[in-house]
Design a protein around this motif. Structure first.
Motif, PDB file in Angstrom:
ATOM      1  N   GLY A  13      -2.481  -2.468  -4.688  1.00 27.56           N
ATOM      2  CA  GLY A  13      -2.579  -2.304  -3.239  1.00 27.56           C
ATOM      3  C   GLY A  13      -2.791  -0.857  -2.844  1.00 27.56           C
ATOM      4  O   GLY A  13      -3.700  -0.527  -2.061  1.00 27.56           O
ATOM      5  N   ALA A  14      -1.940   0.036  -3.365  1.00 27.82           N
ATOM      6  CA  ALA A  14      -2.100   1.456  -3.077  1.00 27.82           C
ATOM      7  C   ALA A  14      -3.380   1.993  -3.703  1.00 27.82           C
ATOM      8  O   ALA A  14      -4.027   2.888  -3.150  1.00 27.82           O
ATOM      9  N   LYS A  16       0.833  -1.203   0.000  1.00 26.45           N
ATOM     10  CA  LYS A  16       0.000   0.000   0.000  1.00 26.45           C
ATOM     11  C   LYS A  16       0.868   1.253   0.000  1.00 26.45           C
ATOM     12  O   LYS A  16       0.678   2.181   0.781  1.00 26.45           O
ATOM     13  N   GLU A  50      -6.209   1.385  -1.373  1.00 25.88           N
ATOM     14  CA  GLU A  50      -6.162   2.322  -0.242  1.00 25.88           C
ATOM     15  C   GLU A  50      -6.743   3.677  -0.650  1.00 25.88           C
ATOM     16  O   GLU A  50      -7.498   4.298   0.108  1.00 25.88           O
TER      17      GLU A  50
END
Length: 435
Positions: A316-317, A36, A320
């Motif tokens: 992943g990021a 993330k 977020e």
């Protein structure tokens, strides 16, 4: 707020199951456990997106979001599709609810069940979840709801003693009164490049263009309620009681020059208008859209989710970022405080946050969110989005200019769009049964 619409898209799970059968789509959850941190590319045409990305970057030093504005409409969906095919897709993209089933079934977006599925399940009412939870998987995170509203020039209506219409018969009378009061003004718009308005009005009237049951689809774009809507709006356009325009610059120019003094839109229009036509502050008001019998009834004209396109480099990021801009109060403030967005959050817990962040002086202190909530609660149940939205929309949009110039009848446009849609579905291997 959302209980009444809990079954609005009850057929979505069946619908996606049919889509997957026909298209061989579906996907695997490939983003669970991803890092993330890092860089995220963000594609959006929504008002306020740049401000939201900047606000996220200030509060998340380990992730850098680069915002890229993109065109809206079918041009955007073609661009996103091509980017996925070419391996150049962004990490985060907006996909409106009508388009999500097709994107999910064709494998153009990541399965978010393992990453954002819990946030969707815990934070959104069932009615909204059904827009993004298809075939038992989570494909996007809801951003907003977009119930129909009526925007009108309060000063013009008051000056000419014109009542705000609550029925479509009264709406016709209003358009006649507007044209009589000012030969250059009109009380409505038929968008000639965007079928979303017509779709929402057909939904509001009780139309059901697509029904998914067992192993087949039924397609009825020209059912009785939809034909009633088409005949009504086609007649208004033919008699020059509403202005036939695209939904881009020509439309806003007509508002700026007081040539459009009322129009049917959605909850998001309040922010778009105050950002685009700021010098008319205090002159406009918002009301629920008229209905056929005067009783509350509404539908969605737009509404968006955020997805991770297939092939994203930093899922992943991206997850977020999506979570923050759809479920975090600070993310919601960033959308609305920009002054360009009046979005009605899909998460009802965030409606007070959006209401508090939205300045009301443009609308003379009116609580436009109260109108949005009222309209959302009146959304008619039973609607299912179709499996080839791009084809359906293009088939309608291609003919709308002919309706505007009088060379085509709007009910006939729906009938032809139905044929085109069925042909495309059958070409993709979907079974279509007689209505």
């Amino acid at each position: 707020m959302l209980r009444r619409t809990a079954v609005t898209l009850a057929g979505s799970v069946t619908a996606l199951a049919l889509l997957v059968t026909g298209c061989g789509g579906g996907g695997q959850d490939t983003s669970a456990g991803a890092e993330k941190t890092g860089e995220v590319t963000f594609w959006s045409f929504l008002k306020g997106s740049e401000a939201v990305a900047a606000a996220f970057n200030r509060s998340h030093p380990d992730i850098k979001v680069t915002f890229e504005t993109v065109p809206s409409g079918q041009e955007y969906y073609s661009k996103l599709t091509n980017a996925v095919k070419a391996g150049t897709a962004p990490d985060v993209a907006v996909v409106e609810y009508p388009h999500l089933p097709e994107f999910a079934a064709q494998g153009k977006v990541e399965d978010l069940t393992g990453t954002l599925g819990p946030a969707v399940k815990d934070g959104f009412p069932e009615a909204v979840r059904q827009l993004v939870e298809l075939g038992g998987r989570t494909w996007g995170v809801p951003r907003d709801a977009a119930p129909l509203t009526l925007m009108y020039r309060k000063d013009f209506f008051t000056r000419h003693k014109i009542d705000v219409p609550t029925t479509w018969d009264a709406y016709r009378t209003m358009t006649e009164q507007v044209k009589k009061a000012d030969a250059n003004a009109r009380g409505g718009v038929l968008y000639t490049n965007n079928p979303g308005q017509l779709t929402a009005l057909a939904w509001q009237a009780g139309g059901q263009w697509f029904t998914a049951a067992d192993d087949s689809w039924k397609v009825t774009l020209d059912d009785a309620p939809s034909n009633k809507v088409a005949a009504f709006w086609g007649d208004l356009a033919r008699k020059d009681l509403v202005r036939s325009l695209t939904d881009a610059d020509p439309f806003w120019t007509s508002v700026q020059k007081s040539r459009t003094v009322a129009y049917v839109c959605a909850s998001w229009c309040a922010g778009a208008q105050q950002a685009t036509v700021p010098d008319q502050k205090g002159k406009w008001a918002v009301a629920p859209a008229p209905t056929w019998d005067g009783k509350p009834a509404s539908a969605m004209f737009g509404g968006s989710s955020f997805v991770v396109p297939k092939g994203a480099r930093n899922s992943g990021a991206a997850a977020e970022f999506i979570k923050w801009i759809t479920t975090d109060p600070e993310g919601m403030k960033a959308w609305v405080a920009s002054g360009t967005s009046s979005m009605l959050p899909a998460d009802p817990a965030l409606v007070p946050v959006a209401r508090a962040a939205f300045k009301t002086d443009y609308y003379g202190g009116q609580d436009v969110y109260a109108v949005g909530v009222e309209s959302y609660e009146a959304i008619r149940s039973g609607w299912t989005w179709g499996p080839v939205t791009g084809t359906t929309n293009a088939a309608i949009a291609d003919e709308l200019p002919k309706v505007a110039d009088g060379t085509a009848a709007l009910p006939a446009v729906l009938t032809q769009a139905e044929r085109t849609t069925v042909e495309q579905m059958e070409q993709r291997g979907m079974k279509v049964s007689a209505p």
